[in-house]
Write a protein that holds these residues in place. Sequence first.
Motif, PDB file in Angstrom:
ATOM      1  N   ALA A  97      -0.155  -9.181 -24.612  1.00  0.00           N
ATOM      2  CA  ALA A  97      -0.633  -7.817 -24.374  1.00  0.00           C
ATOM      3  C   ALA A  97      -1.383  -7.284 -25.585  1.00  0.00           C
ATOM      4  O   ALA A  97      -1.132  -7.684 -26.729  1.00  0.00           O
ATOM      5  N   VAL A  98      -2.325  -6.365 -25.334  1.00  0.00           N
ATOM      6  CA  VAL A  98      -2.992  -5.678 -26.435  1.00  0.00           C
ATOM      7  C   VAL A  98      -1.950  -4.868 -27.205  1.00  0.00           C
ATOM      8  O   VAL A  98      -0.970  -4.395 -26.631  1.00  0.00           O
ATOM      9  N   PRO A  99      -2.126  -4.699 -28.505  1.00  0.00           N
ATOM     10  CA  PRO A  99      -1.158  -3.905 -29.273  1.00  0.00           C
ATOM     11  C   PRO A  99      -1.348  -2.411 -29.018  1.00  0.00           C
ATOM     12  O   PRO A  99      -2.393  -1.977 -28.537  1.00  0.00           O
ATOM     13  N   GLY A 100      -0.327  -1.652 -29.365  1.00  0.00           N
ATOM     14  CA  GLY A 100      -0.415  -0.204 -29.273  1.00  0.00           C
ATOM     15  C   GLY A 100       0.120   0.328 -27.958  1.00  0.00           C
ATOM     16  O   GLY A 100       0.192  -0.398 -26.961  1.00  0.00           O
ATOM     17  N   PRO A 101       0.516   1.611 -27.923  1.00  0.00           N
ATOM     18  CA  PRO A 101       1.092   2.206 -26.716  1.00  0.00           C
ATOM     19  C   PRO A 101       0.057   2.398 -25.618  1.00  0.00           C
ATOM     20  O   PRO A 101      -1.085   2.781 -25.870  1.00  0.00           O
ATOM     21  N   LEU A 102       0.471   2.106 -24.404  1.00  0.00           N
ATOM     22  CA  LEU A 102      -0.404   2.192 -23.236  1.00  0.00           C
ATOM     23  C   LEU A 102       0.076   3.284 -22.285  1.00  0.00           C
ATOM     24  O   LEU A 102       1.283   3.542 -22.171  1.00  0.00           O
ATOM     25  N   PRO A 103      -0.847   3.914 -21.552  1.00  0.00           N
ATOM     26  CA  PRO A 103      -0.419   4.803 -20.468  1.00  0.00           C
ATOM     27  C   PRO A 103       0.247   3.971 -19.373  1.00  0.00           C
ATOM     28  O   PRO A 103      -0.196   2.859 -19.063  1.00  0.00           O
ATOM     29  N   LEU A 104       1.312   4.512 -18.791  1.00  0.00           N
ATOM     30  CA  LEU A 104       2.114   3.791 -17.810  1.00  0.00           C
ATOM     31  C   LEU A 104       1.903   4.377 -16.420  1.00  0.00           C
ATOM     32  O   LEU A 104       1.959   5.600 -16.238  1.00  0.00           O
ATOM     33  N   LEU A 105       1.680   3.502 -15.443  1.00  0.00           N
ATOM     34  CA  LEU A 105       1.615   3.898 -14.038  1.00  0.00           C
ATOM     35  C   LEU A 105       2.692   3.153 -13.268  1.00  0.00           C
ATOM     36  O   LEU A 105       2.718   1.918 -13.261  1.00  0.00           O
ATOM     37  N   LEU A 106       3.575   3.899 -12.616  1.00  0.00           N
ATOM     38  CA  LEU A 106       4.621   3.324 -11.774  1.00  0.00           C
ATOM     39  C   LEU A 106       4.106   3.275 -10.349  1.00  0.00           C
ATOM     40  O   LEU A 106       3.621   4.282  -9.812  1.00  0.00           O
ATOM     41  N   LEU A 107       4.217   2.117  -9.708  1.00  0.00           N
ATOM     42  CA  LEU A 107       3.593   1.872  -8.415  1.00  0.00           C
ATOM     43  C   LEU A 107       4.649   1.495  -7.371  1.00  0.00           C
ATOM     44  O   LEU A 107       5.409   0.543  -7.565  1.00  0.00           O
ATOM     45  N   GLY A 108       4.693   2.242  -6.261  1.00  0.00           N
ATOM     46  CA  GLY A 108       5.667   1.993  -5.205  1.00  0.00           C
ATOM     47  C   GLY A 108       5.010   1.497  -3.923  1.00  0.00           C
ATOM     48  O   GLY A 108       3.910   1.922  -3.562  1.00  0.00           O
ATOM     49  N   HIS A 109       5.703   0.606  -3.226  1.00  0.00           N
ATOM     50  CA  HIS A 109       5.174   0.030  -1.981  1.00  0.00           C
ATOM     51  C   HIS A 109       5.571   0.863  -0.768  1.00  0.00           C
ATOM     52  O   HIS A 109       6.435   1.748  -0.836  1.00  0.00           O
ATOM     53  N   GLY A 110       4.968   0.550   0.377  1.00  0.00           N
ATOM     54  CA  GLY A 110       5.334   1.177   1.631  1.00  0.00           C
ATOM     55  C   GLY A 110       6.664   0.663   2.147  1.00  0.00           C
ATOM     56  O   GLY A 110       7.232  -0.309   1.632  1.00  0.00           O
ATOM     57  N   ARG A 111       7.152   1.314   3.170  1.00  0.00           N
ATOM     58  CA  ARG A 111       8.455   0.950   3.731  1.00  0.00           C
ATOM     59  C   ARG A 111       8.426  -0.491   4.221  1.00  0.00           C
ATOM     60  O   ARG A 111       7.543  -0.889   4.970  1.00  0.00           O
ATOM     61  N   THR A 112       9.371  -1.281   3.786  1.00  0.00           N
ATOM     62  CA  THR A 112       9.461  -2.722   4.049  1.00  0.00           C
ATOM     63  C   THR A 112       8.192  -3.468   3.639  1.00  0.00           C
ATOM     64  O   THR A 112       7.819  -4.457   4.247  1.00  0.00           O
ATOM     65  N   GLY A 113       7.554  -2.976   2.590  1.00  0.00           N
ATOM     66  CA  GLY A 113       6.451  -3.705   1.971  1.00  0.00           C
ATOM     67  C   GLY A 113       6.973  -4.521   0.801  1.00  0.00           C
ATOM     68  O   GLY A 113       8.033  -5.132   0.867  1.00  0.00           O
ATOM     69  N   GLY A 114       6.238  -4.492  -0.320  1.00  0.00           N
ATOM     70  CA  GLY A 114       6.672  -5.244  -1.481  1.00  0.00           C
ATOM     71  C   GLY A 114       5.788  -4.966  -2.672  1.00  0.00           C
ATOM     72  O   GLY A 114       4.692  -4.418  -2.547  1.00  0.00           O
ATOM     73  N   ARG A 115       6.256  -5.384  -3.850  1.00  0.00           N
ATOM     74  CA  ARG A 115       5.570  -5.027  -5.085  1.00  0.00           C
ATOM     75  C   ARG A 115       4.195  -5.665  -5.207  1.00  0.00           C
ATOM     76  O   ARG A 115       3.357  -5.191  -5.987  1.00  0.00           O
ATOM     77  N   SER A 116       3.936  -6.732  -4.465  1.00  0.00           N
ATOM     78  CA  SER A 116       2.630  -7.389  -4.564  1.00  0.00           C
ATOM     79  C   SER A 116       1.561  -6.730  -3.705  1.00  0.00           C
ATOM     80  O   SER A 116       0.379  -7.071  -3.836  1.00  0.00           O
ATOM     81  N   ASN A 117       1.931  -5.785  -2.843  1.00  0.00           N
ATOM     82  CA  ASN A 117       0.998  -5.263  -1.829  1.00  0.00           C
ATOM     83  C   ASN A 117      -0.293  -4.686  -2.391  1.00  0.00           C
ATOM     84  O   ASN A 117      -1.327  -4.722  -1.728  1.00  0.00           O
ATOM     85  N   CYS A 118      -0.238  -4.112  -3.590  1.00  0.00           N
ATOM     86  CA  CYS A 118      -1.419  -3.470  -4.187  1.00  0.00           C
ATOM     87  C   CYS A 118      -1.834  -4.172  -5.479  1.00  0.00           C
ATOM     88  O   CYS A 118      -2.236  -3.534  -6.454  1.00  0.00           O
ATOM     89  N   THR A 119      -1.771  -5.489  -5.480  1.00  0.00           N
ATOM     90  CA  THR A 119      -2.106  -6.265  -6.675  1.00  0.00           C
ATOM     91  C   THR A 119      -3.545  -6.029  -7.133  1.00  0.00           C
ATOM     92  O   THR A 119      -3.809  -5.882  -8.333  1.00  0.00           O
ATOM     93  N   ALA A 120      -4.502  -5.981  -6.209  1.00  0.00           N
ATOM     94  CA  ALA A 120      -5.900  -5.784  -6.608  1.00  0.00           C
ATOM     95  C   ALA A 120      -6.086  -4.443  -7.310  1.00  0.00           C
ATOM     96  O   ALA A 120      -6.861  -4.340  -8.268  1.00  0.00           O
ATOM     97  N   LEU A 121      -5.388  -3.424  -6.864  1.00  0.00           N
ATOM     98  CA  LEU A 121      -5.455  -2.119  -7.517  1.00  0.00           C
ATOM     99  C   LEU A 121      -4.785  -2.165  -8.878  1.00  0.00           C
ATOM    100  O   LEU A 121      -5.316  -1.648  -9.870  1.00  0.00           O
ATOM    101  N   ALA A 122      -3.610  -2.787  -8.958  1.00  0.00           N
ATOM    102  CA  ALA A 122      -2.896  -2.883 -10.228  1.00  0.00           C
ATOM    103  C   ALA A 122      -3.710  -3.638 -11.274  1.00  0.00           C
ATOM    104  O   ALA A 122      -3.782  -3.232 -12.452  1.00  0.00           O
ATOM    105  N   GLU A 123      -4.331  -4.740 -10.870  1.00  0.00           N
ATOM    106  CA  GLU A 123      -5.131  -5.512 -11.819  1.00  0.00           C
ATOM    107  C   GLU A 123      -6.336  -4.719 -12.311  1.00  0.00           C
ATOM    108  O   GLU A 123      -6.702  -4.788 -13.490  1.00  0.00           O
ATOM    109  N   GLU A 124      -6.945  -3.960 -11.428  1.00  0.00           N
ATOM    110  CA  GLU A 124      -8.076  -3.123 -11.830  1.00  0.00           C
ATOM    111  C   GLU A 124      -7.652  -2.105 -12.887  1.00  0.00           C
ATOM    112  O   GLU A 124      -8.312  -1.942 -13.920  1.00  0.00           O
TER     113      GLU A 124
END
Length: 398
Positions: free
Chosen positions: A139-166
């Motif tokens: 990881a790059v050094p230094g403090p980063l802004p944090l975004l917590l990301l939640g999935h839809g009902r009976t979805g999963g953490r990978s559902n929005c990978t393209a958005l998270a990577e962006e």
Amino acid sequence: MIRRRSLLALAGLGGATLALPTTVAQAVPAPAPALTPAPAPAPATGRPRAITLPAPTGDRPVGTVDLHLVDRSRRDPFAPVPGPRELMVQLWYPALGTGGRPRAPYTTARVAAVIDEILPVDPGTISTVRPSAHTGAPAVPGPLPLLLLGHGRTGGRSNCTALAEELASHGYLVAAIDHTYDAAAVEFPDGRLVRTVLSNDPPDRDATERKEIAARVGDLRFVATELTARRPGRPSVDPRRIGVLGHSMGGAAAAEAVRQDPRFVAGLNLDGGLFGSPVPELGLDRPFLMLTSIADHDTWQRWREHQRGWGRQLRVGGAGHLSYTDLVHVAVPGGLPGHVPADLYAAIIGTLAPARATELTRAYTRAYFDRFLGNRRSPLLDGPSTRFPEIEFRWSHG
């Protein structure tokens, strides 16, 4: 043809009824008459081809790691055997370089097989999805802004990978949470595979939604606390710059998390009805953005009447409920049109090209968090854009 409930479940649409339309978080909207017919599925050719997600556009390569976290201060409300709340969390972050680290899988093979079955797409489809992030890249050094990301009902953490990577490629640390017993399936490091226990038809829907949102908000708050505590080997977090977002029921949880926790500077809801919390009656005192696929919903109307902080509701023309997730890239290659009725397919997937749907979601999500976590204004949030004519400003405050 399968029953509609299977697809609605993975869509994060909870206790959906078979009638169209009803609500966003509980059923899909009816397609407009002008929607084009669903495309025919590609002929079966044996092993599915790789499905490559759109590459992130930022200057930094993206690293990713998985975390197994245990909240010993809470008893899991859904576990059949009493015990502390256990979570799997995936981090995406800006990396110094790839360092020869391998590309990360989209999810585990066992979780992918569950998603194939529930969605439903041809067997082996989800395991062919190819993200851009590299496992364990520094990881790059230094403090980063944090975004917590939640999935839809009976979805999963990978559902929005393209958005998270962006977002990660533009300097954010994104933490996506598998809400255990709510997510379609969660695989823990010891090999346990925990599938959802949520019913599509709970006897007391309001009570179920309140319980679900309470558990999700507890998860979000716990993960924020864990990640702001400095631990060796993890990216550093700026505790003054934390945002929360989610798709469908994850968007409802994001709203309630902002209401409860002053650490969360801003929240974003990707097409979720505001169920399971008093947010529609109380509003929020901090910024909140809604990107929606339909014009309105009763919970949104009530929220608008009480919202005190900055707020926007933007409708994305041509979007379906899953347009904000990676599943639009999976639908046709995975043969989804051959598995579900055409009207349901159109309502869930929409008519936007997958690449355009992802571009829109990325652009407005980043503009929003850049503004409220990075103090960088964007004209995209001030009014209609010729670059994105699909976006309709339904409501603005502040």
